[in-house]
Enzyme design. Sequence first.
Site, PDB file in Angstrom:
ATOM      1  N   ASP B  17      -2.084   6.484   0.569  1.00 25.58           N
ATOM      2  CA  ASP B  17      -3.169   6.528  -0.422  1.00 25.58           C
ATOM      3  C   ASP B  17      -2.694   5.767  -1.649  1.00 25.58           C
ATOM      4  OD1 ASP B  17      -5.468   7.243  -1.885  1.00 25.58           O
ATOM      5  OD2 ASP B  17      -4.503   9.020  -2.698  1.00 25.58           O
ATOM      6  N   SER B  18      -3.627   5.464  -2.544  1.00 23.86           N
ATOM      7  CA  SER B  18      -3.239   4.797  -3.781  1.00 23.86           C
ATOM      8  C   SER B  18      -2.410   5.719  -4.679  1.00 23.86           C
ATOM      9  CB  SER B  18      -4.477   4.325  -4.533  1.00 23.86           C
ATOM     10  OG  SER B  18      -5.348   5.413  -4.775  1.00 23.86           O
ATOM     11  N   CYS B  80      -7.504   7.354   1.914  1.00 22.40           N
ATOM     12  CA  CYS B  80      -8.111   6.890   0.671  1.00 22.40           C
ATOM     13  C   CYS B  80      -9.434   6.263   1.073  1.00 22.40           C
ATOM     14  CB  CYS B  80      -7.196   5.852   0.020  1.00 22.40           C
ATOM     15  SG  CYS B  80      -7.940   4.942  -1.342  1.00 22.40           S
ATOM     16  N   GLU B 157      -6.700  14.946 -11.394  1.00 21.32           N
ATOM     17  CA  GLU B 157      -5.314  14.588 -11.708  1.00 21.32           C
ATOM     18  C   GLU B 157      -4.775  15.358 -12.910  1.00 21.32           C
ATOM     19  OE1 GLU B 157      -4.487  10.421 -11.632  1.00 21.32           O
ATOM     20  OE2 GLU B 157      -4.714  10.461  -9.449  1.00 21.32           O
ATOM     21  N   CYS B 189     -13.949  11.198  -1.407  1.00 23.82           N
ATOM     22  CA  CYS B 189     -12.744  10.717  -2.093  1.00 23.82           C
ATOM     23  C   CYS B 189     -11.713  11.807  -1.876  1.00 23.82           C
ATOM     24  CB  CYS B 189     -13.009  10.509  -3.585  1.00 23.82           C
ATOM     25  SG  CYS B 189     -11.510  10.251  -4.563  1.00 23.82           S
ATOM     26  N   HIS B 191      -9.372  12.863  -3.548  1.00 25.89           N
ATOM     27  CA  HIS B 191      -9.074  13.724  -4.695  1.00 25.89           C
ATOM     28  C   HIS B 191     -10.014  14.938  -4.755  1.00 25.89           C
ATOM     29  CE1 HIS B 191      -6.768  10.439  -6.610  1.00 25.89           C
ATOM     30  NE2 HIS B 191      -6.288  11.360  -7.417  1.00 25.89           N
TER      31      HIS B 191
END
Lengths: 278, 278
Positions: B17-18, B80, B157, B189, B191
């Site tokens: 993932d990024s 991702c 985050e 996503c 996240h």
Amino acid sequence: MMEDNSVGSPKAIGVFDSGVGGLTVLKALINRFPNESFIYLGDTAHLPYGAKSPETITRLVDQNIKFLAKNGVKAAVVACNSASTVITEDTMHGIPIYNVIDPGAQAAVNASHSGKIGILGTRATVKSASYPTRIKNLNPEAKVVSQACPLFVPFAEEGLQDDPLTNLIVYRYLTPLLQETVDTIVLGCTHYPILKASIAKVTGPNIALVDSGEAIADQIQADFDSGKLEKSTDSPTLKLSVTDETDFFMQLAKMILGTDNAQEILRVNPTDPDCSIW
Amino acid sequence: MMEDNSVGSPKAIGVFDSGVGGLTVLKALINRFPNESFIYLGDTAHLPYGAKSPETITRLVDQNIKFLAKNGVKAAVVACNSASTVITEDTMHGIPIYNVIDPGAQAAVNASHSGKIGILGTRATVKSASYPTRIKNLNPEAKVVSQACPLFVPFAEEGLQDDPLTNLIVYRYLTPLLQETVDTIVLGCTHYPILKASIAKVTGPNIALVDSGEAIADQIQADFDSGKLEKSTDSPTLKLSVTDETDFFMQLAKMILGTDNAQEILRVNPTDPDCSIW
């Protein structure tokens, strides 16, 4: 194709940031120096710098200054606090460099009566301790309180400057500084002037807000006055360039610079030796 | 120094993932396949992918898959969504590739009774129209409504999953989907599962939430069952690696994976031919 036409080009001031934040500095410089030409480089392929390591930021800064120098600018403004923290030289690739931290630190020391100064910045800027170090060099008695505000950049980039949610986030980040009774707060990230109205609502009229764009304009004015930097005699031009997708950048450029200034954006690749802004 | 020791290494599943988002997928895979070994690569030097152009994302994905393949993984999960939108092959650099979008689209079609499906994603994922396209391939009658949620990643985050501000942001982004009376929402996503409790509070019990990690685990389970992918017979290991600063990543890895799993993080450079995870 790159042609060696920098001699015939107007001697512009280069302004560089990881993305759109530096446009607040560019706007301050255009307002103050309407006869100057500017090249703006937004390194959007690598944003945000605020979460990157010093080594990575150093490499990107070098690459971008080199690119601006190749495009014949007479000076480069590093309009990004995270990038400014890694700059140690006054000149790079043969051109004078203006970082945002030194003039911001000076303006804060000038503005503060109590010596209690607050710094708002990204995690990288706060972690670097660049502002406290430079402020204490100027005034060893100063007390500096720093606060990382990682949500300010996304809120500014979403254009939420008039949003009630922004006020709530601003309250949360500013409370520790208000509790320390600072009388001056440095907007230590070039995105933050976008949220200035909301920040000013929370700080009230008795706390001075230091805006990097204004502080750097003061420094450039001084260098024009002393002859250290040459004023332009050509008709002013403005070139906006980015290293990745342009749509979202254009939206924000229109919001920050106004539609008259933000009309066309070049997409460039600083690592390609054949790529030129002119 | 890189040694050619991939033969002697456990045959791990690579997850890339990024940044930290893919850790929610990794966690789902560890829970489902506790006997498998995993290598996680977070391309933190280039995050976020969600705001980058397809060409830039394609280049980064290729570089990172190549690196995982060099480290001897038996398959790579592109955890991702922004990266998955640019993937067109089932294998890359000789290894099978799992993207998050196909299993997410399938799970959404399976879960929806009304055929009205909502997609939450980054700007890049929404702009790519990958979910609507793949969902309509599976069910041409489906009605798909997409909503970009650019503030979800920074909120996730910042670890604000239990914060009242998060609920306000979730309400704002989800209202258009609720107004369209969708009965299924894809957390498009990686996240977003971090904010799942807050999202579920707003959707209520009658809307199904599709989580990429679970959907990809189902697909890998099917490939284990069919013998298309070989199960591990070695003792399971877990390696976490990132391409830039590790401190912030470690904090979030502990939050998402728990402290038992997140103990050490390697810093790697996929473009350096001498760099290896083993």
